[in-house]
Write an enzyme that holds these catalytic residues in place. Structure first.
Site, PDB file in Angstrom:
ATOM      1  N   SER A  61       0.828  -1.206   0.000  1.00 24.52           N
ATOM      2  CA  SER A  61       0.000   0.000   0.000  1.00 24.52           C
ATOM      3  C   SER A  61       0.864   1.258   0.000  1.00 24.52           C
ATOM      4  CB  SER A  61      -0.904   0.028   1.224  1.00 24.52           C
ATOM      5  OG  SER A  61      -1.678  -1.135   1.294  1.00 24.52           O
TER       6      SER A  61
HETATM    7  N1  SAH Z   1      -0.554  -5.233   4.123  1.00 21.66           N
HETATM    8  C1  SAH Z   1       0.205  -5.547   2.931  1.00 21.66           C
HETATM    9  C2  SAH Z   1      -0.487  -5.212   1.642  1.00 21.66           C
HETATM   10  C3  SAH Z   1      -1.549  -6.153   1.381  1.00 21.66           C
HETATM   11  S1  SAH Z   1      -2.068  -6.450  -0.270  1.00 21.66           S
HETATM   12  C4  SAH Z   1       1.567  -4.891   2.926  1.00 21.66           C
HETATM   13  O1  SAH Z   1       1.891  -4.120   3.827  1.00 21.66           O
HETATM   14  O2  SAH Z   1       2.309  -5.212   1.999  1.00 21.66           O
HETATM   15  C5  SAH Z   1      -3.400  -7.509   0.200  1.00 21.66           C
HETATM   16  C6  SAH Z   1      -3.006  -8.893   0.612  1.00 21.66           C
HETATM   17  O3  SAH Z   1      -4.149  -9.534   1.138  1.00 21.66           O
HETATM   18  C7  SAH Z   1      -2.515  -9.739  -0.548  1.00 21.66           C
HETATM   19  O4  SAH Z   1      -1.231 -10.223  -0.285  1.00 21.66           O
HETATM   20  C8  SAH Z   1      -3.552 -10.871  -0.625  1.00 21.66           C
HETATM   21  O5  SAH Z   1      -2.994 -12.106  -1.001  1.00 21.66           O
HETATM   22  C9  SAH Z   1      -4.057 -10.909   0.813  1.00 21.66           C
HETATM   23  N2  SAH Z   1      -5.369 -11.538   1.007  1.00 21.66           N
HETATM   24  C10 SAH Z   1      -6.501 -11.408   0.258  1.00 21.66           C
HETATM   25  N3  SAH Z   1      -7.489 -12.156   0.785  1.00 21.66           N
HETATM   26  C11 SAH Z   1      -6.985 -12.770   1.898  1.00 21.66           C
HETATM   27  C12 SAH Z   1      -7.517 -13.681   2.861  1.00 21.66           C
HETATM   28  N4  SAH Z   1      -8.780 -14.150   2.807  1.00 21.66           N
HETATM   29  N5  SAH Z   1      -6.704 -14.101   3.859  1.00 21.66           N
HETATM   30  C13 SAH Z   1      -5.420 -13.668   3.931  1.00 21.66           C
HETATM   31  N6  SAH Z   1      -4.862 -12.820   3.051  1.00 21.66           N
HETATM   32  C14 SAH Z   1      -5.628 -12.370   2.041  1.00 21.66           C
END
Ligand code: SAH
Length: 224
Positions: A61
């Site tokens: 992000s």
């Molecule tokens: N917080 C992260 C950015 C997240 S991007 C950072 O600092 O880099 C969103 C992430 O959520 C992705 O890696 C995706 O794979 C994950 N995601 C989506 N659905 C999910 C779920 N049900 N359980 C766990 N992770 C999930």
């Protein structure tokens, strides 16, 4: 070429101007080396206020969004926090500086493994990371229950409303921050739980996140 310290200070000044005022959050962003969390070919942009690709179709992000979400959680050093969507681990590393303990869940195993390497490299000891479906909340493991949590942060967008299991795992008095809505029309929302069945919900700002998806990612999905 600007030094990392100069780039970090420039980013902090920018975030202050954008309205981020929580000094614990600003100092966490200044100290966590964002360049360690992005791919090699993106490193020169690591201290810019932009989202960047981290592989597997996912993104780290924008710092302003990380700061806004972290500030909205009103963290203190007693808080136990649950994060859904570890991604590259950057948001978790920020939380770990401001809260007591962070539990984080990622559905892509390779992303999770890379994050754990970074936490070790940076000597961060108060994060527990697992590969699972975060929509189910934090699982009971070896008979140990970690829920309920003081704060919950979801870094992928829920379609209609937050998953029931996550609402259940928030303590009365707790705050959850979660993007909600369809792609192109998402709102960052703050849910505050006053008691078992009294809540308040407010809008923070429009955002753009990848969708929250069910189940652990298959290898085929990861390659696609
Ligand atoms: N917080 C992260 C950015 C997240 S991007 C950072 O600092 O880099 C969103 C992430 O959520 C992705 O890696 C995706 O794979 C994950 N995601 C989506 N659905 C999910 C779920 N049900 N359980 C766990 N992770 C999930």
């Amino acid at each position: 070429m600007l030094s990392t310290a100069t780039k970090a200070i420039r980013l902090i000044m920018h975030l202050r101007k954008m309205g981020i005022s929580d000094t614990d959050v600003l100092s966490a962003i200044e100290r966590v080396p964002r360049d360690l969390f992005v791919p090699e070919d993106q490193k020169d942009q690591a201290w810019e206020d932009i989202a960047l690709p981290i592989g597997r179709g996912q993104t780290i992000s924008q710092p302003y969004v990380v700061a806004t979400m972290t500030q909205a959680l009103e963290l203190n050093d007693m808080d136990k926090v649950l994060e859904i969507g570890t991604g590259c681990g950057y948001q978790a590393a920020i939380l770990a500086r401001v809260a007591r303990r962070v539990y984080t869940i990622e559905r892509h195993k390779p992303l999770l493994e890379d994050s754990e390497k970074r936490f070790n490299e940076l000597n961060i000891r108060n994060i527990t990371a697992i590969c699972a479906d975060g929509m189910q909340g934090w699982p009971k493991m070896n008979g140990m229950e970690q829920a309920p949590f003081d704060k919950i942060i979801v870094t992928a967008a829920a379609r209609g409303k937050p998953p029931e299991a996550l609402l259940d795992q928030l303590k009365p008095g707790g705050i959850m921050v979660i993007p909600v809505g369809e792609p192109g029309n998402q709102m960052l929302k703050r849910y505050e739980r006053f008691s078992d069945d009294t809540w308040s919900v407010s809008d923070i700002c429009p955002v753009r996140f990848v969708p929250l998806l069910p189940d652990i990612a298959s290898d085929r999905e990861a390659v696609a």
